[in-house]
Enzyme design. Structure first.
Site, mmCIF file in Angstrom:
data_model
loop_
_atom_site.group_PDB
_atom_site.id
_atom_site.type_symbol
_atom_site.label_atom_id
_atom_site.label_comp_id
_atom_site.label_asym_id
_atom_site.label_seq_id
_atom_site.Cartn_x
_atom_site.Cartn_y
_atom_site.Cartn_z
ATOM 1 N N HIS A 1 -8.980 -4.675 -5.554
ATOM 2 C CA HIS A 1 -8.113 -3.766 -6.314
ATOM 3 C C HIS A 1 -7.032 -4.557 -7.037
ATOM 4 O O HIS A 1 -6.852 -5.756 -6.776
ATOM 5 C CB HIS A 1 -7.470 -2.723 -5.385
ATOM 6 C CG HIS A 1 -6.563 -3.326 -4.339
ATOM 7 N ND1 HIS A 1 -7.008 -3.670 -3.079
ATOM 8 C CD2 HIS A 1 -5.247 -3.665 -4.364
ATOM 9 C CE1 HIS A 1 -6.008 -4.177 -2.387
ATOM 10 N NE2 HIS A 1 -4.920 -4.199 -3.148
ATOM 11 N N HIS B 1 -7.983 2.293 -2.225
ATOM 12 C CA HIS B 1 -7.508 2.238 -3.618
ATOM 13 C C HIS B 1 -8.354 1.253 -4.428
ATOM 14 O O HIS B 1 -8.834 0.240 -3.904
ATOM 15 C CB HIS B 1 -6.017 1.939 -3.746
ATOM 16 C CG HIS B 1 -5.535 0.659 -3.103
ATOM 17 N ND1 HIS B 1 -6.226 -0.025 -2.128
ATOM 18 C CD2 HIS B 1 -4.398 -0.051 -3.303
ATOM 19 C CE1 HIS B 1 -5.534 -1.093 -1.764
ATOM 20 N NE2 HIS B 1 -4.422 -1.138 -2.464
ATOM 21 N N HIS C 1 -0.241 -7.681 -8.420
ATOM 22 C CA HIS C 1 -1.180 -8.553 -7.705
ATOM 23 C C HIS C 1 -2.631 -8.170 -7.931
ATOM 24 O O HIS C 1 -2.942 -7.057 -8.333
ATOM 25 C CB HIS C 1 -0.881 -8.600 -6.205
ATOM 26 C CG HIS C 1 -1.163 -7.343 -5.436
ATOM 27 N ND1 HIS C 1 -0.231 -6.379 -5.182
ATOM 28 C CD2 HIS C 1 -2.300 -6.894 -4.837
ATOM 29 C CE1 HIS C 1 -0.757 -5.412 -4.455
ATOM 30 N NE2 HIS C 1 -2.027 -5.683 -4.242
ATOM 31 N N HIS D 1 -0.268 -3.154 5.961
ATOM 32 C CA HIS D 1 0.344 -2.112 5.138
ATOM 33 C C HIS D 1 0.325 -0.777 5.875
ATOM 34 O O HIS D 1 -0.649 -0.467 6.577
ATOM 35 C CB HIS D 1 -0.462 -1.901 3.855
ATOM 36 C CG HIS D 1 -0.381 -3.016 2.881
ATOM 37 N ND1 HIS D 1 0.793 -3.484 2.364
ATOM 38 C CD2 HIS D 1 -1.353 -3.742 2.289
ATOM 39 C CE1 HIS D 1 0.537 -4.450 1.502
ATOM 40 N NE2 HIS D 1 -0.750 -4.647 1.444
ATOM 41 N N TYR E 1 0.062 -11.981 1.200
ATOM 42 C CA TYR E 1 0.372 -12.175 -0.216
ATOM 43 C C TYR E 1 0.781 -13.613 -0.457
ATOM 44 O O TYR E 1 1.570 -14.173 0.312
ATOM 45 C CB TYR E 1 1.517 -11.258 -0.664
ATOM 46 C CG TYR E 1 1.105 -9.823 -0.807
ATOM 47 C CD1 TYR E 1 0.358 -9.402 -1.893
ATOM 48 C CD2 TYR E 1 1.460 -8.895 0.153
ATOM 49 C CE1 TYR E 1 -0.036 -8.078 -2.022
ATOM 50 C CE2 TYR E 1 1.077 -7.569 0.036
ATOM 51 C CZ TYR E 1 0.332 -7.175 -1.052
ATOM 52 O OH TYR E 1 -0.049 -5.866 -1.174
ATOM 53 N N GLU F 1 -3.609 -11.389 -3.261
ATOM 54 C CA GLU F 1 -3.644 -10.817 -1.913
ATOM 55 C C GLU F 1 -5.033 -11.043 -1.322
ATOM 56 O O GLU F 1 -6.035 -10.966 -2.041
ATOM 57 C CB GLU F 1 -3.369 -9.307 -1.969
ATOM 58 C CG GLU F 1 -3.432 -8.627 -0.596
ATOM 59 C CD GLU F 1 -3.240 -7.106 -0.653
ATOM 60 O OE1 GLU F 1 -3.632 -6.483 -1.650
ATOM 61 O OE2 GLU F 1 -2.697 -6.562 0.330
HETATM 62 FE FE LIG Z 1 -2.966 -4.731 -2.530
#
Ligand SMILES: [Fe+2]
Length: 304
Positions: free
Chosen positions: A149, A196, A211, A243, A252, A262
């Protein structure tokens, strides 16, 4: 179907090749352009998903979603034009071994393309009796499986939200809103079972890059990636954590040009009937980094 291609700008191609090829472990698949590198991750079939181009300014040049059928392009062009965007046609072959594309500038300032065809070269395993792993050496570096993503920043994210939900028929998996006035701070969108495919975060300026994320198979591989990051002194933004949003485990770090990368694993399966989740900024530490519930200023402010 997915974000199928991202083009990032980098200062120096040799440095970028060391970072994305040797360290992250992406496979360089197409050669011949003097100012560009083309990569795919190990379990991707399409010939490339990441394009790096030499530039004096880091950031994102464009991103492209792959759609299933070529006829989708007419449908999207009509809807985008009716919405008020200007849609350009890119003939087949303009991008190496890729079919025709449409291109338009989103209200957020980002350049987006949609295409339906790109040559497939496989994932290192045959399609008949494929086995389970490719030959030794095919999976290397941080052992990334696929481009997962991207997260982009802009002062204008609400019209993107409208375009991605109404025209591209993607779902909002999660949103982060201000606990004071309910302004949307971040919007997470999925067109698949992933938590996502793309996300937008509110920022003072348009056309910003936060990112690009690559999927790993396991948290063990995330720790292995952390070992490589330390061994090779790669600049870290956030060391292993999880997360709240998406529930993915994460590290990251930065490429040599300052573009944030990431590595990501886990997260839930998103179905069409999965309820949308909302976080508010009173819980921003928990929403971003749930092992210590600490918001990171660099994570919020540093974009290219
Ligand atoms: Fe991400």
């Amino acid at each position: 179907m997915r974000v199928g291609e991202v083009c990032l700008r980098v200062f120096d191609l040799d440095e970028a090749r060391r970072h994305y090829g040797e360290r992250i472990g992406l496979i360089e698949t197409h050669k011949g352009d003097r100012d560009k590198l083309y990569y795919k991750a190990s379990d991707e079939h399409d010939i490339y998903s990441l394009v790096l181009m030499q530039s004096d300014t880091p950031g994102i040049e464009y991103f492209a979603f792959k759609t299933y059928a070529d006829s989708d392009l007419e449908r999207f062009e009509k809807a985008l034009t009716e919405y008020g965007l200007t849609v350009e046609h890119i003939p087949a072959g303009t991008y190496p071994r890729s079919g025709r594309r449409i291109q338009f500038r989103l209200p957020s300032g980002h350049l987006m393309q949609i295409y339906a065809q790109k040559d497939q070269i496989g994932n290192g395993m045959p399609t008949h009796n494929p086995g389970t792993i490719p030959d030794e050496g095919y999976i290397r570096g941080m052992r990334v499986i696929r481009l997962d993503h991207i997260l982009l920043g802009s002062s204008e994210i609400m019209r993107n939200r409208e375009i991605f939900t109404s025209i591209f028929e993607m779902s909002i998996s999660e949103e982060l809103i201000s606990h004071e006035d309910e302004t949307r701070i971040a919007i997470f969108l999925t067109g698949s079972n992933k938590p996502h495919d793309i996300a937008f975060v509110l920022q003072p300026d348009g056309n910003r890059f936060h990112h690009i994320s690559f999927l790993l198979e396991s948290v063990n591989d995330l720790f292995h990636a952390g070992d490589l990051i330390g061994k090779y002194n790669i600049a870290v933004d956030v060391s292993p954590n999880r997360h709240g949003v998406t529930r993915g485990a994460t590290i990251y770090f930065f490429d040599p040009s300052g573009n944030r990368n990431e590595v990501f694993t886990g997260g839930y399966v998103h179905y069409p009937d999965t309820p949308q989740l909302t976080w508010d900024t009173s819980q921003i530490g928990r929403a971003t980094f749930s092992h210590d519930n600490m918001p990171r200023q660099s994570f919020l402010d540093v974009l290219t």
